[in-house]
Design a protein around this motif. Structure first.
Motif, mmCIF file in Angstrom:
data_model
loop_
_atom_site.group_PDB
_atom_site.id
_atom_site.type_symbol
_atom_site.label_atom_id
_atom_site.label_comp_id
_atom_site.label_asym_id
_atom_site.label_seq_id
_atom_site.Cartn_x
_atom_site.Cartn_y
_atom_site.Cartn_z
ATOM 1 N N UNK A 233 -11.979 -7.667 8.608
ATOM 2 C CA UNK A 233 -13.165 -8.417 8.189
ATOM 3 C C UNK A 233 -14.414 -7.921 8.907
ATOM 4 N N UNK A 234 -14.299 -7.671 10.218
ATOM 5 C CA UNK A 234 -15.454 -7.190 10.967
ATOM 6 C C UNK A 234 -15.932 -5.835 10.500
ATOM 7 N N UNK A 235 -15.004 -4.937 10.209
ATOM 8 C CA UNK A 235 -15.412 -3.622 9.733
ATOM 9 C C UNK A 235 -16.049 -3.694 8.355
ATOM 10 N N UNK A 236 -15.528 -4.537 7.488
ATOM 11 C CA UNK A 236 -16.117 -4.683 6.156
ATOM 12 C C UNK A 236 -17.520 -5.268 6.257
ATOM 13 N N UNK A 237 -17.680 -6.289 7.103
ATOM 14 C CA UNK A 237 -19.008 -6.870 7.297
ATOM 15 C C UNK A 237 -19.959 -5.856 7.929
ATOM 16 N N UNK A 238 -19.428 -4.942 8.735
ATOM 17 C CA UNK A 238 -20.261 -3.916 9.343
ATOM 18 C C UNK A 238 -20.616 -2.773 8.412
ATOM 19 N N UNK A 239 -20.091 -2.783 7.190
ATOM 20 C CA UNK A 239 -20.442 -1.760 6.215
ATOM 21 C C UNK A 239 -19.478 -0.605 6.121
ATOM 22 N N UNK A 240 -18.296 -0.690 6.779
ATOM 23 C CA UNK A 240 -17.317 0.388 6.701
ATOM 24 C C UNK A 240 -16.636 0.386 5.340
ATOM 25 N N UNK A 241 -16.154 1.533 4.854
ATOM 26 C CA UNK A 241 -15.396 1.560 3.596
ATOM 27 C C UNK A 241 -14.179 0.645 3.672
ATOM 28 N N UNK A 242 -13.883 -0.015 2.587
ATOM 29 C CA UNK A 242 -12.826 -1.020 2.583
ATOM 30 C C UNK A 242 -11.469 -0.399 2.915
ATOM 31 N N UNK A 243 -11.133 0.716 2.285
ATOM 32 C CA UNK A 243 -9.831 1.329 2.529
ATOM 33 C C UNK A 243 -9.711 1.867 3.954
ATOM 34 N N UNK A 244 -10.821 2.316 4.521
ATOM 35 C CA UNK A 244 -10.783 2.744 5.920
ATOM 36 C C UNK A 244 -10.509 1.557 6.836
#
Length: 344
Positions: A233-244
């Motif tokens: 969730x944190x990475x997605x909120x931070x703008x990282x690619x979803x699959x990554x």
């Protein structure tokens, strides 16, 4: 009126918004302030009301936990900002050691209702060995971090490993110590028939490790199906690619499973070693009921260090006297050898 409600809820674009505006600002995260935290803290009132109405008597614990959450996370944020800017391996490893020390303190002095002498050292060594081993190998090879100590990846990874290990180790040690008291006759029967301490404590160790690993297994079973984990969730909120973000979370779960199993097994073996001594005798009197006291452990450590120092001094004095005695005997033998056999 309907358009106004849609615009207020965010379901409809404002009247002065354009496509260019959303193209520029669509992926930007809002700057959160203390007022946002204050709004979210209002939901703690739900827990407080439930505790008061049902008579749970958790109001004090709830307030203390909330304050600790705010203070600890704020301090952690300021420290991590400086650590990330420094990017020095010594500072990063020092930060990791501090996390391990604090995690050990939390496990021994706040989560354990029963303890034994030397428990802090056993938990500290088990935690450090398992988290550093799995964390370094996982960061270097699974996450392809070169060097492995890149702070943006290594420190959050170590924090997640420690957080899950604390709960697992507390459950395992609690199960192990309670089983020693409840299955005392069973263990003594094994020992009476010639079993070693590892054979007598094997069933206790297996049950303790199994209980500690069940939460991690259950978490891996429902992750992605029912729950979306925090790191993803944190990475997605931070703008990282979803699959990554998905792959990072998969790697983290496998690292958590391995480090928890390894750390729990080490701590349980240390516990069995204390409860059944090297002469294969059960020692339930070594269990201390109630929470451990850091001041008592410091006192015991000082007393043990003093006794060890006295022992070393006594051994040194004894060896010195022994050497003097051997020198005197050598001198006497030498004089006797030079004395003439016949006196004129």
């Amino acid at each position: 009126m309907y358009s106004f409600l849609l615009e207020l809820s965010g379901l409809q674009a404002p009247a002065n918004a354009t496509l260019d505006t959303y193209a520029e600002d669509g992926h930007k995260q809002p700057e959160l302030g203390w007022e946002n935290v204050a709004i979210a803290s209002g939901f703690i009132l739900v827990n407080g009301i439930m505790s008061i109405v049902l008579g749970l008597k958790l109001e004090k614990s709830l307030i203390i936990a909330s304050i600790r959450c705010l203070v600890q996370l704020t301090i952690m944020g300021y420290i991590l900002e400086d650590v990330f800017k420094a990017r020095h391996p010594a500072i990063i490893m020092l930060m990791t050691c501090v996390l391990i020390l604090l995690g050990t303190y939390e496990t021994v002095y706040n989560k354990s209702k029963q303890t034994f002498r030397g428990m802090f050292l056993a938990v500290l060594l088990s935690t450090a060995f398992s988290t550093l081993l799995i964390g370094i190998i996982g960061s270097r090879y699974a996450m392809e971090q070169n060097p492995f100590w890149i702070p943006e990846t290594f420190i959050p990874t170590m924090g997640m490993l420690l957080g899950n290990m604390m709960s697992g180790m507390a459950v395992a040690l609690s199960s192990c110590l309670s089983s020693v008291g409840s299955r005392k006759e069973h263990i003594e029967t094994y020992l009476a028939f010639g079993a070693s301490r590892w054979e007598a404590g094997q069933s206790i160790a297996i049950e303790a490790v199994r209980l500690a690993m069940l939460p991690t297994i259950n978490q891996m079973s429902v992750i992605g199906l029912i729950s979306i984990p925090g790191m993803m969730t944190g990475q997605i909120l931070g703008g990282a690619p979803v699959m990554n973000a998905v792959r990072y979370q998969q790697i983290i779960m496998f690292l958590i499973s391995a480090s928890t199993a390894l750390g729990v097994l080490s701590a349980v073996v240390a516990c069995i070693r204390v409860m059944i001594d090297n002469r294969h005798r059960l020692r339930p009197e070594r269990i201390v009921n109630g929470k451990a006291s850091i001041f008592r452990d410091i006192r015991d450590l000082i007393v043990s260090a003093w006794k060890f120092g006295v022992y070393l001094v006594c051994c040194g004095c004894a060896r010195r006297k022994q050497r003097r005695g051997s020198y005197q005997e050598d001198d006497t033998d030498h004089e006797d050898a030079r004395r003439p056999l016949l006196n004129n």
